[in-house]
Design an enzyme around this catalytic site. Structure first.
Site, short mmCIF file in Angstrom:
data_model
loop_
_atom_site.label_atom_id
_atom_site.label_comp_id
_atom_site.label_asym_id
_atom_site.label_seq_id
_atom_site.Cartn_x
_atom_site.Cartn_y
_atom_site.Cartn_z
N PRO A 2 0.82 -1.21 0.00
CA PRO A 2 0.00 0.00 0.00
C PRO A 2 0.86 1.26 0.00
O PRO A 2 1.86 1.33 0.70
CB PRO A 2 -0.81 -0.12 1.30
N GLU A 3 0.49 2.22 -0.82
CA GLU A 3 1.17 3.50 -0.86
C GLU A 3 0.25 4.57 -0.25
O GLU A 3 -0.82 4.26 0.26
CB GLU A 3 1.56 3.86 -2.30
N ARG A 159 21.37 17.36 -4.53
CA ARG A 159 21.38 15.88 -4.45
C ARG A 159 21.80 15.27 -5.78
O ARG A 159 21.25 15.59 -6.82
CB ARG A 159 20.00 15.36 -4.08
#
Ligand code: ZN
Length: 278
Positions: A2-3, A159
């Protein structure tokens, strides 16, 4: 797994069914992997408490409770892991295999945590800071649905990791998983392998909008089938958003017709259109 949209759907569905209810009794299975807090602490914190709300923080379901006239809330954190389910069941519904916790409500309904693979985690969070002010659980990263553009851009500044990996990093944004990362990058027209720190302001703007749009759309679609998750046996699968790239390797891109490509990035299957994403 599940997200964010699934967890939000489940949390909202459980909230609608149990807020205001009192927990009369607690049973736990004794399987150590499942319990991040000692089972005795969980039972003590929950038994006799009233459920004020159930909400989502990242991919964690947070149940806020209070006891009697106490102003000090307790939070019960439920992480579904790979296969965890949170069900609200009538007492005569058979308890499914792999049930690890049952909260019996005063009206005899049961909140059941079922998890065959046991990557899910249950714990108690006592939201009190040094100055005794309640600090509710906020999770490790930022909330993708409400983050401002400036804060979103700052997350990725400097990043060198691929943007797909940065989107999955739960200490940056919490709740975004593999499906929605791929779908947001497609909708934003950004290739998953791009260095996060090299995205332009315009690209970050598109990506944030795409991510929020796809998550909100999935929550909206999930909302209509909420009973499938939390009522009865809860066995039905998650809804499918209108996937444009995820799980569509070699199928034609819905925009340009060229085949969708699948690569492995940060250890995860990653889907994109080499023509539409730059
Ligand atoms: Zn395309």
């Amino acid at each position: 797994m599940p997200e964010l949209p699934e967890v939000e759907t489940i949390a909202n569905g459980v909230h609608a069914r149990v807020h205001g209810a009192r927990i009369a009794a607690v049973w736990t299975s004794g399987k150590p992997q499942t319990f991040k807090s000692p089972e005795s602490e969980i039972a003590e914190a929950l038994t006799g408490a009233t459920i004020d709300s159930v909400r989502r923080v990242g991919k964690t379901i947070v149940m806020t409770l209070h006891r009697g006239t106490s102003k000090k809330p307790t939070e019960f954190l439920i992480h579904l892991g790979m296969t965890g389910r949170l069900l609200v069941s009538a007492p005569d519904v058979p308890v499914p295999p792999h049930t690890h916790a049952i909260l019996t409500l005063a009206d005899a309904r049961e909140i059941r945590f079922v998890d065959p693979r046991r990557f899910g985690r249950l714990s108690i969070h006592q939201p009190v800071t040094d100055n005794q002010q309640p600090a509710t659980y906020s999770g490790p990263g930022r909330e993708p649905l409400t983050i401002s553009l400036d804060d979103f851009a700052a997350l990725f500044h400097g990043r060198k990791t691929p943007i797909k990996a940065a989107l999955l990093n739960q200490s940056l944004l919490h709740g975004v998983g593999n499906i929605y990362a791929d779908e947001a990058l497609f909708r934003g027209g950004i290739r998953p392998t791009r260095h996060a720190g090299r995205l332009t302001r315009a690209e970050l703007t598109r990506l944030r909008t795409a991510l929020q749009t796809v998550l909100k759309r999935a929550i909206k679609l999930g909302g209509s089938s909420v009973s499938d998750y939390v009522d009865a046996d809860g066995m039905r699968g998650y809804f499918q958003i209108e996937h444009k790239v995820y799980g569509r390797e070699a199928e034609p891109c819905t925009t340009c017709g060229k085949p969708i490509k699948k690569i492995t990035l940060a250890g995860r299957g990653t889907h994109y259109c080499p023509t539409c994403q730059h």
